[in-house]
Design an enzyme around this catalytic site. Structure first.
Site, PDB file in Angstrom:
ATOM      1  N   ASP A  41       1.226  10.360  -0.240  1.00 53.91           N
ATOM      2  CA  ASP A  41       1.213  10.537   1.215  1.00 53.91           C
ATOM      3  C   ASP A  41       0.737   9.247   1.870  1.00 53.91           C
ATOM      4  O   ASP A  41      -0.393   8.808   1.643  1.00 53.91           O
ATOM      5  CB  ASP A  41       0.273  11.693   1.587  1.00 53.91           C
ATOM      6  CG  ASP A  41       0.286  12.019   3.078  1.00 53.91           C
ATOM      7  OD1 ASP A  41       1.047  11.365   3.830  1.00 53.91           O
ATOM      8  OD2 ASP A  41      -0.460  12.931   3.487  1.00 53.91           O
TER       9      ASP A  41
ATOM     10  N   ASN B  12       0.811   8.654   5.326  1.00 52.48           N
ATOM     11  CA  ASN B  12       0.321   8.822   6.708  1.00 52.48           C
ATOM     12  C   ASN B  12       0.769   7.681   7.635  1.00 52.48           C
ATOM     13  O   ASN B  12      -0.064   7.074   8.316  1.00 52.48           O
ATOM     14  CB  ASN B  12      -1.203   8.980   6.736  1.00 52.48           C
ATOM     15  CG  ASN B  12      -1.673  10.315   6.189  1.00 52.48           C
ATOM     16  OD1 ASN B  12      -2.240  10.377   5.102  1.00 52.48           O
ATOM     17  ND2 ASN B  12      -1.415  11.399   6.902  1.00 52.48           N
TER      18      ASN B  12
ATOM     19  N   LYS C 190       2.133  22.375   8.782  1.00 53.95           N
ATOM     20  CA  LYS C 190       0.723  22.607   9.138  1.00 53.95           C
ATOM     21  C   LYS C 190       0.737  23.374  10.445  1.00 53.95           C
ATOM     22  O   LYS C 190       1.214  22.844  11.456  1.00 53.95           O
ATOM     23  CB  LYS C 190      -0.013  21.286   9.361  1.00 53.95           C
ATOM     24  CG  LYS C 190      -0.222  20.439   8.122  1.00 53.95           C
ATOM     25  CD  LYS C 190      -0.899  19.121   8.488  1.00 53.95           C
ATOM     26  CE  LYS C 190      -1.081  18.247   7.246  1.00 53.95           C
ATOM     27  NZ  LYS C 190      -1.498  16.881   7.601  1.00 53.95           N
TER      28      LYS C 190
ATOM     29  N   GLY D 190      -2.649  20.612   4.655  1.00 55.60           N
ATOM     30  CA  GLY D 190      -4.026  20.985   4.983  1.00 55.60           C
ATOM     31  C   GLY D 190      -4.668  19.939   5.858  1.00 55.60           C
ATOM     32  O   GLY D 190      -4.198  18.793   5.935  1.00 55.60           O
TER      33      GLY D 190
ATOM     34  N   GLU E 216       5.440  11.349   1.223  1.00 56.31           N
ATOM     35  CA  GLU E 216       5.165  11.999   2.508  1.00 56.31           C
ATOM     36  C   GLU E 216       4.938  10.957   3.599  1.00 56.31           C
ATOM     37  O   GLU E 216       4.101  10.056   3.444  1.00 56.31           O
ATOM     38  CB  GLU E 216       3.921  12.883   2.322  1.00 56.31           C
ATOM     39  CG  GLU E 216       3.556  13.742   3.501  1.00 56.31           C
ATOM     40  CD  GLU E 216       2.317  14.615   3.191  1.00 56.31           C
ATOM     41  OE1 GLU E 216       1.952  14.759   1.992  1.00 56.31           O
ATOM     42  OE2 GLU E 216       1.721  15.135   4.143  1.00 56.31           O
TER      43      GLU E 216
ATOM     44  N   SER F 131      -5.209  17.043  -2.607  1.00 55.14           N
ATOM     45  CA  SER F 131      -4.946  15.755  -1.976  1.00 55.14           C
ATOM     46  C   SER F 131      -6.088  14.808  -2.320  1.00 55.14           C
ATOM     47  O   SER F 131      -7.251  15.100  -2.034  1.00 55.14           O
ATOM     48  CB  SER F 131      -4.850  15.965  -0.461  1.00 55.14           C
ATOM     49  OG  SER F 131      -4.676  14.750   0.216  1.00 55.14           O
TER      50      SER F 131
ATOM     51  N   ASP G  86       5.621  14.878   7.554  1.00 54.85           N
ATOM     52  CA  ASP G  86       4.436  15.622   7.984  1.00 54.85           C
ATOM     53  C   ASP G  86       4.296  15.364   9.488  1.00 54.85           C
ATOM     54  O   ASP G  86       4.787  16.153  10.325  1.00 54.85           O
ATOM     55  CB  ASP G  86       3.217  15.128   7.172  1.00 54.85           C
ATOM     56  CG  ASP G  86       1.870  15.644   7.651  1.00 54.85           C
ATOM     57  OD1 ASP G  86       1.809  16.305   8.704  1.00 54.85           O
ATOM     58  OD2 ASP G  86       0.834  15.382   6.991  1.00 54.85           O
TER      59      ASP G  86
ATOM     60  N   LYS H 167      -1.690  15.018  -5.163  1.00 56.49           N
ATOM     61  CA  LYS H 167      -1.128  14.154  -4.110  1.00 56.49           C
ATOM     62  C   LYS H 167      -2.059  12.974  -3.928  1.00 56.49           C
ATOM     63  O   LYS H 167      -3.258  13.155  -3.693  1.00 56.49           O
ATOM     64  CB  LYS H 167      -0.998  14.976  -2.824  1.00 56.49           C
ATOM     65  CG  LYS H 167      -0.950  14.195  -1.519  1.00 56.49           C
ATOM     66  CD  LYS H 167      -0.549  15.094  -0.358  1.00 56.49           C
ATOM     67  CE  LYS H 167      -1.303  14.766   0.912  1.00 56.49           C
ATOM     68  NZ  LYS H 167      -0.934  15.680   2.022  1.00 56.49           N
ATOM     69  N   LEU H 168      -1.519  11.781  -4.073  1.00 50.10           N
ATOM     70  CA  LEU H 168      -2.328  10.574  -3.893  1.00 50.10           C
ATOM     71  C   LEU H 168      -2.082  10.011  -2.503  1.00 50.10           C
ATOM     72  O   LEU H 168      -0.945   9.810  -2.105  1.00 50.10           O
ATOM     73  CB  LEU H 168      -1.945   9.500  -4.923  1.00 50.10           C
ATOM     74  CG  LEU H 168      -2.048   9.859  -6.404  1.00 50.10           C
ATOM     75  CD1 LEU H 168      -1.670   8.639  -7.252  1.00 50.10           C
ATOM     76  CD2 LEU H 168      -3.449  10.353  -6.757  1.00 50.10           C
ATOM     77  N   LYS H 169      -3.167   9.745  -1.794  1.00 43.46           N
ATOM     78  CA  LYS H 169      -3.043   9.047  -0.525  1.00 43.46           C
ATOM     79  C   LYS H 169      -2.742   7.583  -0.831  1.00 43.46           C
ATOM     80  O   LYS H 169      -3.377   7.003  -1.739  1.00 43.46           O
ATOM     81  CB  LYS H 169      -4.362   9.146   0.247  1.00 43.46           C
ATOM     82  CG  LYS H 169      -4.634  10.553   0.772  1.00 43.46           C
ATOM     83  CD  LYS H 169      -3.661  10.904   1.892  1.00 43.46           C
ATOM     84  CE  LYS H 169      -4.035  12.192   2.591  1.00 43.46           C
ATOM     85  NZ  LYS H 169      -3.133  12.503   3.710  1.00 43.46           N
TER      86      LYS H 169
HETATM   87  O1  OSB Z   1      -1.737  13.960   5.965  1.00 45.45           O
HETATM   88  O2  OSB Z   1      -1.969  15.740   4.858  1.00 45.45           O
HETATM   89  C1  OSB Z   1      -2.454  14.864   5.559  1.00 45.45           C
HETATM   90  C2  OSB Z   1      -6.199  15.491   5.831  1.00 45.45           C
HETATM   91  C3  OSB Z   1      -6.446  15.107   7.138  1.00 45.45           C
HETATM   92  C4  OSB Z   1      -5.399  14.611   7.874  1.00 45.45           C
HETATM   93  C5  OSB Z   1      -4.115  14.498   7.330  1.00 45.45           C
HETATM   94  C6  OSB Z   1      -3.872  14.905   6.033  1.00 45.45           C
HETATM   95  C7  OSB Z   1      -4.952  15.376   5.264  1.00 45.45           C
HETATM   96  C8  OSB Z   1      -4.829  15.746   3.867  1.00 45.45           C
HETATM   97  C9  OSB Z   1      -5.836  16.732   3.337  1.00 45.45           C
HETATM   98  O3  OSB Z   1      -4.036  15.257   3.102  1.00 45.45           O
HETATM   99  C10 OSB Z   1      -5.201  17.897   2.737  1.00 45.45           C
HETATM  100  C11 OSB Z   1      -6.197  19.009   2.496  1.00 45.45           C
HETATM  101  O4  OSB Z   1      -6.636  19.667   3.455  1.00 45.45           O
HETATM  102  O5  OSB Z   1      -6.499  19.240   1.325  1.00 45.45           O
HETATM  103 MG    MG Z   2       0.253  14.195   5.274  1.00 46.55          MG
END
Ligand code: OSB
Ligand code: MG
Length: 369
Positions: free
Chosen positions: A189, A191, A263, A291, A214, A135, A239, A161-163
């Protein structure tokens, strides 16, 4: 299984690089570890709540408090505890799935260690290594992003995976595709950073053949995701919205999601995580393991979970050195894009006492006797 006491240990681990998402930046991971001590064994659990309530309503101080003030007293009413009793006994308390999951994980680990059974065996894992994705946080510039992705690809990560967030989406994805080509398994992702009125921006991502997008919309907006799904070619993966097997079934039937991120912390523990795996499998919906920047303790459990058969997409099960220079357990390492599923009893790993102490901020011991 008779519990003698439970230790709540707060640790802080510096991340190798700041991790920026649409909801904030983390530079040091604050972690609550739960250690359950019985006459025959001990077990470890990791609470994945962040320092601040921004990914979800949970945060690490709150989790520590609710475990100490409510959950442990509820469990201590009888010293004899089985892992299957934890969630039912805590059901009168609403919410706090990450806190509940940490406690259940520690009890499960103690119980499985005393029985000589690994998490993988107990959960029903079928492989001894799992593919590792990574990520990649939001960066200050596209150049920086390309360097980061380049580094991960050369290490062998099999999925990127690109935020994303408004203003860091189409151009970032386009740049990564342009530079690294169409063969890279790529997903994004958000969020919860978008709204339905961002449809035209999100639709532009369809051009890049992403594995999935995501959680584009807020967690309570299942109907919005269902609407979005009819407008986008890119599959939607939830998620934050998936908090239980029931919510997974609802989201699938509504057409709000066609892939699910599991998760264990977000859903109240590994037992519920497995139910989600099963309900998704029954609907032919693939899952992958998310994660939360876990230490080796939480990571060991996640990797065991990811060895179940319906985890058909690479997870955020990266190697330890993607997060920490020195992990509290022996590090998980990348071999040909995979990490090895621990085979030992329980979670199969143990923290190094000296490294643990070095990172410890506080400990409290709650005796059951
Ligand atoms: O949305 O997946 C998520 C980390 C903290 C909170 C939310 C997310 C994440 C990650 C990190 O994307 C994933 C990782 O643990 O490698
Ligand atoms: Mg996520």
């Amino acid at each position: 299984m008779k519990i003698e006491g439970i230790e709540l240990r707060r640790i802080e681990m510096p991340l190798v690089a700041p991790f920026r998402t649409s909801f904030g930046t983390e530079t040091v991971k604050k972690i609550l570890l739960v250690r359950v001590v019985t006459a025959h064994s001990q077990g470890w659990g990791e609470c994945v709540a962040d320092a601040i309530p921004s990914y979800s309503s949970e945060y690490v101080d709150g989790a520590t408090n609710v475990i100490r003030d409510y959950f442990i007293p509820a469990l201590a009413q009888s010293r004899d505890i089985d892992m299957w009793d934890v969630a039912p006994r805590l059901r009168t308390y609403k919410g706090h799935p990450m806190a509940k999951a940490a406690l259940e994980m520690a009890i499960m680990d103690a119980q499985l260690r005393s029985r000589g059974v690994s998490f993988r065996q107990f959960l029903g894992g079928t492989v001894d290594r799992v593919p590792a994705g990574v990520s990649v946080g939001i960066m200050d510039s596209i150049g920086q992003l390309l360097d980061a992705v380049d580094g991960y690809l050369s290490q062998g990560y099999v999925r990127i995976k690109l935020k994303i967030e408004p203003g860091w989406d189409v151009a970032a994805v386009a740049a990564v595709r342009e530079r690294f080509g169409d063969d890279v398994a790529l997903q994004v992702d958000a969020n919860t950073a978008y709204r339905l009125h961002d449809l035209r921006t999100l639709a532009k991502l369809d051009a890049f053949d992403l594995l999935l997008i995501e959680q584009p919309l807020p967690e309570d907006d299942l109907r919005g995701h269902a609407t979005l799904a009819t407008e986008l070619k890119t599959p939607i993966c939830l998620d934050e919205s998936i908090v239980s097997a029931k919510s997974a079934a609802d989201a699938i039937v509504m057409g709000a999601t066609s892939v699910v991120n599991i998760k264990p912390g977000r859903v109240g523990g590994f037992l519920e995580a497995r139910r989600i795996h099963d309900v998704c499998a029954a609907h032919d919906v693939p899952v992958w393991c998310g994660g939360m920047l876990e230490s080796g303790i939480g990571r060991a459990g996640n990797i065991a979970l990811a060895s179940l058969p319906n985890f058909t997409l690479p997870g955020d099960t990266s190697a330890s050195d993607r997060y920490y220079t020195t992990d509290i357990t022996p590090p998980f390492v990348l071999h040909e894009g995979h990490v090895t599923v621990p085979g030992g009893d329980g979670i199969g790993v143990e923290p190094d006492p000296a490294i643990l102490d070095k990172n410890t901020v506080s400990t409290e011991w709650i005796s059951f006797t």
